[in-house]
Scaffold this motif. Structure first.
Motif, short mmCIF file in Angstrom:
data_model
loop_
_atom_site.label_atom_id
_atom_site.label_comp_id
_atom_site.label_asym_id
_atom_site.label_seq_id
_atom_site.Cartn_x
_atom_site.Cartn_y
_atom_site.Cartn_z
N GLN A 42 49.38 85.82 17.27
CA GLN A 42 48.01 85.57 17.74
C GLN A 42 47.39 84.37 17.76
N LYS A 43 47.62 83.74 16.46
CA LYS A 43 46.93 82.34 16.47
C LYS A 43 47.69 81.35 17.36
N GLY A 44 49.16 81.43 17.35
CA GLY A 44 49.85 80.65 18.23
C GLY A 44 49.40 80.92 19.60
N TRP A 45 48.98 81.77 20.17
CA TRP A 45 48.54 82.15 21.38
C TRP A 45 47.07 81.34 21.71
N GLU A 46 46.24 81.31 20.60
CA GLU A 46 45.05 81.00 20.76
C GLU A 46 45.19 79.24 20.63
N ILE A 47 45.94 78.75 19.90
CA ILE A 47 45.99 77.33 19.72
C ILE A 47 46.69 76.99 21.16
N GLY A 48 47.70 77.50 21.88
CA GLY A 48 48.12 77.13 23.01
C GLY A 48 47.57 77.31 24.04
N GLN A 49 46.70 78.22 23.95
CA GLN A 49 45.70 78.30 25.25
C GLN A 49 44.50 77.24 24.98
N GLU A 50 44.14 76.89 23.71
CA GLU A 50 43.16 75.72 23.69
C GLU A 50 43.78 74.41 24.02
N VAL A 51 44.91 74.16 23.63
CA VAL A 51 45.52 73.06 24.07
C VAL A 51 45.86 72.92 25.49
N GLY A 52 46.25 73.76 26.10
CA GLY A 52 46.70 74.09 27.45
C GLY A 52 45.29 73.60 28.14
N PHE A 53 44.01 74.40 27.81
CA PHE A 53 42.99 74.00 28.45
C PHE A 53 42.39 72.59 28.49
N TYR A 54 42.65 71.77 27.41
CA TYR A 54 42.38 70.39 27.27
C TYR A 54 43.31 69.52 28.29
N ALA A 55 44.48 69.94 28.34
CA ALA A 55 45.55 69.27 29.08
C ALA A 55 45.25 69.57 30.50
N ASP A 85 47.02 61.91 25.38
CA ASP A 85 47.82 61.66 24.48
C ASP A 85 47.89 62.74 23.23
N LEU A 86 46.53 63.14 22.78
CA LEU A 86 46.65 64.49 21.83
C LEU A 86 47.16 65.58 22.41
N THR A 87 47.11 65.83 23.49
CA THR A 87 47.78 67.13 24.26
C THR A 87 49.19 66.92 24.23
N HIS A 88 49.80 65.98 24.65
CA HIS A 88 51.33 65.71 24.81
C HIS A 88 51.82 65.63 23.34
N THR A 89 51.24 65.02 22.45
CA THR A 89 51.83 64.82 21.19
C THR A 89 51.52 66.05 20.27
N PHE A 90 50.56 67.05 20.61
CA PHE A 90 50.68 68.21 19.84
C PHE A 90 51.76 68.76 19.33
N PRO A 91 51.70 69.39 17.90
CA PRO A 91 53.02 69.80 17.59
C PRO A 91 53.26 71.38 18.00
N LEU A 92 53.24 71.83 19.23
CA LEU A 92 53.26 73.23 19.77
C LEU A 92 54.54 73.98 19.10
N THR A 93 55.67 73.37 19.06
CA THR A 93 56.76 74.07 18.51
C THR A 93 57.00 73.78 17.13
N ASP A 94 56.30 73.18 16.39
CA ASP A 94 56.46 73.12 14.78
C ASP A 94 55.21 73.49 13.99
N PRO A 95 55.08 74.75 13.92
CA PRO A 95 53.91 75.44 13.18
C PRO A 95 53.67 74.68 11.84
N LYS A 96 54.63 74.29 11.24
CA LYS A 96 54.48 73.94 9.71
C LYS A 96 53.98 72.35 9.69
N ASP A 97 53.79 71.72 10.78
CA ASP A 97 53.35 70.53 10.76
C ASP A 97 51.86 70.25 10.25
N GLU A 98 51.79 69.45 9.16
CA GLU A 98 50.57 69.47 8.62
C GLU A 98 49.58 68.79 9.35
N ARG A 99 49.64 68.03 10.25
CA ARG A 99 48.80 67.46 11.02
C ARG A 99 47.90 68.34 12.28
#
Length: 135
Positions: A42-55, A85-99
């Motif tokens: 659920q959270k992954g979907w929400e984050i991906g949707q938001e990042v996709g919206f900005y992109a 740049d933020l949308t391209h470098t966002f760690p979508l595939t690394d949920p443990k990334d602290e950034r």
């Protein structure tokens, strides 16, 4: 001999209690994993949707910029580049990334800033659409 009967009864109770505890721990772990997986999806979907919206917004703005380069200020262009740049470098595939959390906050604030520079902030974040009652 009666002590042996009571000892075996006591051992039987302790054995069943330990087995029940172990089974409960295993069942709890399974339930926790299932609940964690569901929440993660659920959270992954929400984050991906938001990042996709900005992109997507940046892509649309870039297309408009190609048609009319004078419509965007240098400052807005710089803000779009940062957001892009933020949308391209966002760690979508690394949920443990602290950034991840700080990058989301940066994207949200940069999006609002760019939208305000382009004069479309109200389109994305409308103020009250309900007029107050007047008597």
């Amino acid at each position: 001999m009666s002590a042996d009967v009571f000892d075996s009864a006591l051992e039987l109770e302790e054995t069943h209690s330990a087995e029940g505890h172990q089974q409960g721990v295993i069942a709890g772990q399974r339930a926790g994993l299932m609940e964690g997986k569901e929440l993660g999806l659920q959270k992954g979907w929400e984050i991906g949707q938001e990042v996709g919206f900005y992109a997507g917004c940046v892509q649309v703005w870039r297309q408009l910029q190609q048609k009319d380069p004078a419509a965007f200020s240098h400052r807005a262009d710089k803000g779009m580049a940062t957001l892009e740049d933020l949308t391209h470098t966002f760690p979508l595939t690394d949920p443990k990334d602290e950034r991840m959390q700080s990058m989301m906050e940066d994207m949200r604030s940069k999006f609002k800033a760019v939208a305000a520079m382009l004069g479309v902030l109200e389109d994305y974040f409308p103020t009250s659409t309900v007029e107050p009652l007047a008597f």
